[in-house]
Design a protein around this motif. Structure first.
Motif, short mmCIF file in Angstrom:
data_model
loop_
_atom_site.label_atom_id
_atom_site.label_comp_id
_atom_site.label_asym_id
_atom_site.label_seq_id
_atom_site.Cartn_x
_atom_site.Cartn_y
_atom_site.Cartn_z
N ARG A 39 56.88 11.21 -13.24
CA ARG A 39 57.95 11.50 -14.19
C ARG A 39 58.36 12.97 -14.19
N LEU A 59 66.81 8.56 -15.18
CA LEU A 59 65.94 7.39 -15.30
C LEU A 59 66.40 6.26 -14.39
N ARG A 60 67.72 6.01 -14.35
CA ARG A 60 68.23 4.93 -13.51
C ARG A 60 68.03 5.23 -12.03
N ALA A 61 68.10 6.52 -11.67
CA ALA A 61 67.85 6.89 -10.29
C ALA A 61 66.39 6.67 -9.91
N GLY A 62 65.49 6.79 -10.89
CA GLY A 62 64.08 6.49 -10.68
C GLY A 62 63.30 7.55 -9.95
N ARG A 96 72.83 12.41 -19.06
CA ARG A 96 72.13 12.90 -17.86
C ARG A 96 70.72 12.34 -17.78
N TRP A 97 70.04 12.26 -18.93
CA TRP A 97 68.69 11.69 -18.98
C TRP A 97 68.72 10.24 -18.48
N GLY A 98 69.74 9.50 -18.92
CA GLY A 98 69.88 8.12 -18.47
C GLY A 98 70.12 8.03 -16.97
N GLU A 99 70.93 8.94 -16.43
CA GLU A 99 71.18 8.95 -14.99
C GLU A 99 69.89 9.19 -14.21
N GLU A 102 66.61 13.18 -6.43
CA GLU A 102 67.59 12.81 -5.43
C GLU A 102 67.12 13.17 -4.03
#
Length: 304
Positions: free
Chosen positions: A201, A281-284, A276-279, A287
């Motif tokens: 994380r 998390l969804r990226a996992g 941004r936090w959601g992005e 980058e």
């Protein structure tokens, strides 16, 4: 009183809030010199974690997640919304968990010889976490045990803080303190090493200014963990204290204070962005893959 339990803490000063979290078996006094130096410019808060120091020692949840929630609740009772969190050892793991659970309340992270970024830990801590270890801990308070404790401190490369460390081990003769210590230790360590690992994380620290401080001779949480965390935390800063052990903030307080002040002055507090936090998390994950090579890291003479 928080949830019916007494929580001891030190608080002074005015200005932006800094929350200092100590390691396992320790207490808020480990930060005293820093608190005194920083109180003119900052609001400094240093609690005794539940089960430590003058705080209550109930039969309770001593996981890092519970500690993080406890810090949120303490700050709420003190009417403090956002903080820079400085955590040493176990306190570093709690600091990371706090940033993960409550990113909207975390302005910066400062991790000092932190747990939670790798499995390896000193074999003596793995031994202490084993079943039956609690039967041996009361013997630490007997006179024959003192030479053993001093040898232990030398083995851990913390001889500069020898009397400090020995005094904390001697507290384990108290049943409530011993029980809380074992519950805390076993929540994060087993016979194979550290159980809690935040590396998966760490990419979430993007946007949160993060400073990592480690002693090159740390035998409790090896400095290799610092390099691993530095690679996993985008934009983090890493400073190694040459020759220091597990307590760089104690073995080189002036140098540590200078680095901390510089970090606070040069980094703006994080601004929580839910989208941004959601992005992230969804990226996992990050980058870009974490590089295998170690980056160039500044070293500071610790005077040890």
């Amino acid at each position: 009183m928080v949830h019916g339990y007494e929580r001891a803490y030190r608080m002074a000063g005015h200005g932006p809030a800094l929350l200092f979290l100590h390691g396992i078996g320790d207490d808020s006094s480990t930060w005293l010199d820093l608190l005194t130096s920083l109180a003119d410019d900052f609001t400094v808060i240093a609690p005794d974690l539940l089960g430590h120091g003058f705080s209550a020692k109930p039969r309770a949840d001593y996981s890092v997640a519970a500690y993080a929630c406890g810090m949120r609740d303490l700050l709420t009772t003190l009417d403090i919304d956002r903080v820079t969190v400085v955590g040493h050892s176990l306190g570093g793991g709690v600091a990371m968990q706090f940033a993960y659970q409550f990113p909207e309340r975390c302005e910066r992270l400062v991790l000092v010889g932190s747990g939670g970024v790798g499995a390896s830990v000193h074999p003596l801590l793995r031994l202490a976490a084993a079943p039956g270890a609690g039967l041996l801990l009361p013997l630490l308070g007997t006179p024959p045990a003192l030479p053993v404790l001093r040898k232990l401190a030398e083995t851990l490369r913390i001889s500069d803080d020898l009397d400090y460390v020995v005094a904390r081990y001697l507290r384990l003769v108290e049943p409530d303190t011993r029980s809380a210590f074992l519950r805390t230790l076993r929540s994060v360590v087993d016979w194979r090493g550290q159980v809690v690992n935040m590396l998966d994380r760490c990419y979430l620290t993007q946007g949160i200014p993060t400073l990592l401080v480690w002693g090159t001779e740390d035998r409790v949480v090896p400095s290799g963990h610092a390099l691993r965390a530095h690679r996993a935390m985008p934009g983090s800063r890493l400073v190694l204290f040459e020759g220091a052990g597990h307590f760089p903030h104690r073995s080189a307080p002036k140098e540590f204070l200078e680095i901390l002040r510089e970090f606070l002055a040069e980094t703006p507090p994080a601004a929580y962005d839910r989208a941004r936090w959601g992005e992230l998390l969804r990226a996992g994950g990050p980058e870009e893959p974490v590089p295998a090579e170690s980056p160039d890291v500044p070293a500071v003479s610790s005077g040890t």
